[in-house]
Design a protein around this motif. Structure first.
Motif, mmCIF file in Angstrom:
data_model
loop_
_atom_site.group_PDB
_atom_site.id
_atom_site.type_symbol
_atom_site.label_atom_id
_atom_site.label_comp_id
_atom_site.label_asym_id
_atom_site.label_seq_id
_atom_site.Cartn_x
_atom_site.Cartn_y
_atom_site.Cartn_z
ATOM 1 N N MET A 83 0.841 8.230 -15.002
ATOM 2 C CA MET A 83 0.644 6.867 -14.513
ATOM 3 C C MET A 83 -0.845 6.556 -14.340
ATOM 4 O O MET A 83 -1.289 5.431 -14.593
ATOM 5 N N TYR A 125 5.559 0.875 -3.848
ATOM 6 C CA TYR A 125 5.402 0.123 -5.100
ATOM 7 C C TYR A 125 6.055 -1.247 -5.018
ATOM 8 O O TYR A 125 5.532 -2.231 -5.548
ATOM 9 N N LEU A 145 2.789 11.408 -12.070
ATOM 10 C CA LEU A 145 1.689 10.723 -11.381
ATOM 11 C C LEU A 145 0.410 10.774 -12.213
ATOM 12 O O LEU A 145 -0.358 9.806 -12.252
ATOM 13 N N CYS A 172 -3.706 -0.492 -8.908
ATOM 14 C CA CYS A 172 -3.986 0.923 -8.656
ATOM 15 C C CYS A 172 -3.733 1.352 -7.216
ATOM 16 O O CYS A 172 -3.528 2.543 -6.957
ATOM 17 N N HIS A 213 -0.505 3.324 -6.406
ATOM 18 C CA HIS A 213 -0.527 4.672 -6.976
ATOM 19 C C HIS A 213 -1.425 5.592 -6.158
ATOM 20 O O HIS A 213 -1.079 6.757 -5.922
#
Length: 253
Positions: A60, A229, A57, A182, A185
């Motif tokens: 990313m 996602y 994470l 974004c 995430h």
């Protein structure tokens, strides 16, 4: 982005597979039993995969930062070799984190009580069974798991602060595209890190509410991460819309 998503999905699958099957068996049986060896194996694997999840994470977030704030250099910096190096570093960090938790637990003198108030083996419930003063060990657990989770969360928030500061000058269309990239995430980060911080940023004691927060970390967040996602991608939304329209047409016929 899809390179890291592949590894995130793989770690999610392995992570949830470590806990969910045993939980389902326990729900269907009257006696909930786990052997000492299986408990130690589960302890090591769950922390190993959880550490990998945290570091991926973070990777990313770095990838998003480079794609949005350093887009002219993005293809030069994020090469296939550098991405593979980041994944190796994530696995190494997860192994070091898990090994330290495992070594803190395996040498504890367990005797007397042999029941834990939790549906899988992790450090805090096991510390309650140790017949020694666990203050120092509990502090080391906080330094290990709690500090890793807290630093990762702070780094993620700083990266997104820099991203938001950068996209303010972008045109509306580019700003919307960056935020859309974004947002998935950020949702996954909140689902995973908020329960983890509640569990580990405190003394080595357990509460009845821990089961709910641990459930978020081990099952809900990994299960919904790929779904979040997918639903944020335009291509996936169009494919789902076409599938539903096709089903409705067949039903009408």
């Amino acid at each position: 982005m899809y390179f890291f998503l592949n590894y995130l999905a793989l770690s999610d699958l392995c992570y949830i597979s470590t806990v969910a099957p045993k939980l389902m068996i326990d729900l269907l049986t009257e006696k909930k039993i786990v052997s000492y060896n299986n408990c130690m194996i589960q302890l090591f694997i769950i922390h190993f995969l959880g550490g990998i999840e945290i570091f991926i994470l973070k990777a990313m977030a770095y990838d998003h930062y480079m794609a949005i704030c350093k887009h002219l250099h993005y293809t030069i910096i994020t090469t296939k070799q550098s991405c593979n190096t980041i994944i190796i570093a994530c696995c190494t960090g997860g192994f070091i984190h898990s090994a330290s938790q495992f070594l803190l637990t395996i040498f504890l003198p367990f005797c007397g009580l042999n029941e834990i108030d939790q549906y899988f083996c992790y450090v805090y419930p096991l510390l309650k069974l140790a017949r020694i003063d666990i203050y120092r060990i509990g502090f080391l657990v906080i330094v290990n798991s709690g500090l890793i989770s807290l630093l990762a969360f702070v780094i993620l928030m700083v990266s997104y602060y820099l991203i938001l500061s950068t996209i303010r000058v972008y045109p509306a269309e580019s700003r919307t595209k960056a935020l859309s990239t974004c947002s998935s995430h950020i949702i996954v980060v909140v689902l995973f890190f908020v329960p983890a911080l509640f569990i580990y940023i405190r003394p080595a004691i357990t509460f009845p509410e821990d089961k709910v927060f641990v459930l978020f970390c081990t099952i809900i967040a990994p299960m919904f991460s790929p779904l979040i996602y997918m639903l944020r991608k335009v291509e996936m939304n169009n494919a789902v819309r076409k599938m539903w329209c096709h089903q409705l047409l067949l039903a009408r016929k």
